[in-house]
Scaffold this motif. Structure first.
Motif: not given
Length: 96
Positions: A87-96
């Motif tokens: 969950w954290r990784a998904t919301f902290a990620a930058k668009p690819k």
């Protein structure tokens, strides 16, 4: 800590425009299909990151496949289950 200063472990989210939202408290997984607003919120964020995914609130095989891609990109074990770290990784990620 100063007001407005970044919080440890925090990040910004393209879909929410702010801090990483709190983990909903349940695992999003398939099978069986998990349904709910928390699923929809996660799907919306994954889509904002550029993953091809229907935002329908149903965590099925397509959501699991996207989850595994996000997990691999974040260096997490790719079990296809959205828990706290994913969950954290998904919301902290930058668009690819």
């Amino acid at each position: 800590m100063k007001a407005g200063a970044p919080r440890p472990g925090g990040g910004t989210s393209p879909a929410t425009g702010g801090q990483v939202p709190a983990f909903p408290g349940r695992l999003l997984k398939y099978p069986p299909i998990t349904r709910g607003d928390d699923v929809r919120r996660w799907q919306k964020q994954a889509k904002a990151l550029g993953y091809q995914l229907n935002v329908d609130g149903a965590y099925g095989p397509a959501s699991r496949a996207v989850c595994r891609k996000i997990q691999r990109a974040a260096g997490l074990g790719d079990d296809g289950i959205v828990g706290k770290l994913t969950w954290r990784a998904t919301f902290a990620a930058k668009p690819k």
